[in-house]
Design a protein around this motif. Structure first.
Motif, PDB file in Angstrom:
ATOM      1  N   ARG A  25       0.826  -1.203   0.000  1.00 15.72           N
ATOM      2  CA  ARG A  25       0.000   0.000   0.000  1.00 15.72           C
ATOM      3  C   ARG A  25       0.864   1.257   0.000  1.00 15.72           C
ATOM      4  N   LEU A  26       1.943   1.257   0.772  1.00 18.41           N
ATOM      5  CA  LEU A  26       2.822   2.428   0.796  1.00 18.41           C
ATOM      6  C   LEU A  26       3.538   2.584  -0.539  1.00 18.41           C
ATOM      7  N   ILE A  27       4.041   1.499  -1.078  1.00 22.56           N
ATOM      8  CA  ILE A  27       4.733   1.568  -2.368  1.00 22.56           C
ATOM      9  C   ILE A  27       3.803   2.092  -3.458  1.00 22.56           C
ATOM     10  N   ASP A  28       2.553   1.646  -3.449  1.00 20.33           N
ATOM     11  CA  ASP A  28       1.604   2.080  -4.474  1.00 20.33           C
ATOM     12  C   ASP A  28       1.291   3.575  -4.383  1.00 20.33           C
ATOM     13  N   ALA A  29       1.552   4.171  -3.230  1.00 18.57           N
ATOM     14  CA  ALA A  29       1.292   5.605  -3.063  1.00 18.57           C
ATOM     15  C   ALA A  29       2.479   6.462  -3.480  1.00 18.57           C
TER      16      ALA A  29
ATOM     17  N   PRO B 107       3.705  11.358   6.693  1.00 15.94           N
ATOM     18  CA  PRO B 107       2.265  11.574   6.459  1.00 15.94           C
ATOM     19  C   PRO B 107       1.579  10.404   5.761  1.00 15.94           C
ATOM     20  N   LEU B 108       2.220   9.827   4.762  1.00 17.37           N
ATOM     21  CA  LEU B 108       1.647   8.662   4.086  1.00 17.37           C
ATOM     22  C   LEU B 108       1.529   7.467   5.019  1.00 17.37           C
TER      23      LEU B 108
ATOM     24  N   GLN C 210      -1.884   5.676   6.934  1.00 13.26           N
ATOM     25  CA  GLN C 210      -2.132   4.238   6.791  1.00 13.26           C
ATOM     26  C   GLN C 210      -2.306   3.587   8.158  1.00 13.26           C
ATOM     27  N   ARG C 211      -1.471   3.979   9.117  1.00 12.88           N
ATOM     28  CA  ARG C 211      -1.539   3.386  10.450  1.00 12.88           C
ATOM     29  C   ARG C 211      -2.807   3.753  11.206  1.00 12.88           C
ATOM     30  N   LEU C 212      -3.459   4.825  10.821  1.00  9.60           N
ATOM     31  CA  LEU C 212      -4.614   5.319  11.565  1.00  9.60           C
ATOM     32  C   LEU C 212      -5.775   4.335  11.547  1.00  9.60           C
TER      33      LEU C 212
END
Length: 445
Positions: free
Chosen positions: A23-27, A174-175, A179-181
């Protein structure tokens, strides 16, 4: 088998860590890279260290539990988009500090695409980052910035065939924190278990409490339960505040005697698999509320219960807090502690004088967990998967204009609450907070 083993939730699975990285990589842009360092050992005194606790962001993406590691994410890399650098295998040191996984073990145990030991780090990083334009890293981490500057200097010094100057820096937090939220089902299970351990510890402290004990002795009861139940210990410095000490919001001295006729405020939570519990209860040292203590306690309890009922998708923490302040003001006016004289709104007086903190904060891998409280300049709406605290309080100063029976009393009641599709789930409901239930539990001693 440990006593609590059957009730423990399973650890986060490797597929979930892979999904988080994906998910992080895709952002990220295709020509970006992420550089995320682990925590390091911290010296306690001379040659001894504090117990190691992994950096929360690093843990969230990797699950890797050793110090002095580095996670590198490389969108589109054919040989693997996730690379880990970790401590070298060192049999001589492992005799003293325990076995290290090493590169092969990290790949096998954590589903990392590639891993190398730290001895290879500097040379391989130059190769891995060649052609990358933007390096995402935690800009508040001084050690990460130093490493990034060093890498950029080396890359700039190398001959290039045109193209942009490599490695502009951007903040990854921030990204990652957005995601962690939102917690997954597996994370909610860990938070639920941390809440259960924390609740049992508070019950233990209530049963043990009596006049003449020291605050630190109740702290010992709490933290014994944290460890006995398989937690790693406290999720934050435990607060055990008798009498007027409850008016110090982050009181952690925990040295004074508990006195007959006073209240004690305990704010403490267990950490389990790095996820935090966070509970506050306030109760009488001798097991019985005085009429004034009970009256003030009921004001806070009503405000807390109404705030929990308000937790649902679409509402905001600001709205919940405003409701709490209104309820506290109404309760204090009913007790003739506060009057509406037309000069200053009762709610403003409450916020200024008796309730100087917010009602909620995010909860997760950190007790004050990450994530913004506003979006596009407005309070953000709650959505399913968020986990918050609800923790109203009243802290009565020792001032002559207040009724004598209420002076110096501090009360806070806090629970951990997960936002669900239908409303909310209270993760810490197992510890009593009704007056009759508290007194009944304390009678068990």
């Amino acid at each position: 088998m440990p006593l609590d083993a059957q009730s423990r939730p399973p650890p986060i699975c490797l597929d979930e860590y892979r999904r988080r990285r994906r998910r992080l990589i895709d952002a990220l842009p295709a020509d970006a890279a992420v550089l995320l360092p682990s925590a390091s050992l911290v010296t306690r005194s001379r040659d001894s260290e504090f117990p190691f606790r992994q950096d929360s962001d690093f843990h969230y993406l990797s699950g890797f539990s050793e110090p002095d590691a580095l996670l590198v994410l490389l969108p589109g890399r054919a040989e693997g988009e996730c690379v880990l650098f970790c401590q070298d295998r060192d049999p001589a040191m492992e005799i003293w500090t325990g076995r290290r996984l090493g590169a092969e073990g990290a790949v096998r145990a954590h589903g990392i695409d590639q891993a190398f030991e730290n001895a290879e780090r500097d040379a391989r990083l130059i190769e891995l980052l060649a052609g990358r334009v933007t390096l995402y890293l935690p800009l508040s981490d001084a050690s990460a910035l130093r490493l990034a500057e060093q890498l950029r200097a080396e890359l700039v010094a190398r001959p290039r065939q045109g193209g942009p100057v490599p490695l502009a820096f951007a903040d990854v937090t921030p990204l990652l924190h957005e995601q962690r939220l939102i917690k997954s089902d597996a994370e909610l299970a860990l938070l639920r278990h941390a809440g259960e351990i924390s609740a049992d510890a508070h019950c233990r402290a209530m049963r043990a409490c009596r006049p003449g004990l020291a605050e630190y002795q109740l702290q010992a009861e709490l933290e014994h339960e944290f460890r006995w139940r398989g937690g790693s210990g406290p999720a934050y410095a435990s607060i055990v505040a008798g009498g007027r000490n409850a008016g110090v919001l982050h009181y952690i001295d925990n040295r004074e005697a508990l006195r007959d006729g006073e209240l004690v405020l305990i704010d403490a939570g267990a950490e389990f698999d790095l996820y935090a519990g966070d509970i506050t209860r306030t109760f009488p040292v001798n097991g019985r509320f005085t009429p004034a203590q009970r009256a003030l306690y009921e004001v806070v309890l009503v405000a807390q219960q109404r705030a929990i009922e308000a937790v649902r998708p679409g509402t905001t923490l600001k709205a919940i807090h405003q409701g709490v302040v209104r309820d506290l003001a109404a309760g204090l006016m009913a007790l003739d502690i506060l009057a509406d004289d037309g000069e200053e709104a009762p709610e403003s007086i409450v916020a200024r004088r008796f309730y100087p903190h917010g009602t909620s904060h995010w909860l997760g891998l950190d007790v004050h967990d990450v994530g913004t409280y506003r979006r596009d300049g407005e309070p953000r709406c709650l959505t399913p998967g968020m986990v918050i605290t609800i923790e109203p309080g009243l802290y009565m100063p020792d001032d002559d204009d207040l009724p004598a029976a209420f002076r110096g009393i501090g009360i806070r009641i806090e629970d951990d609450v997960a936002v669900t599709l239908e409303g909310c789930e209270v993760l810490t409901r197992a510890v009593p907070k009704q007056v009759a239930d508290i007194e009944a539990l304390m009678d068990e001693k």
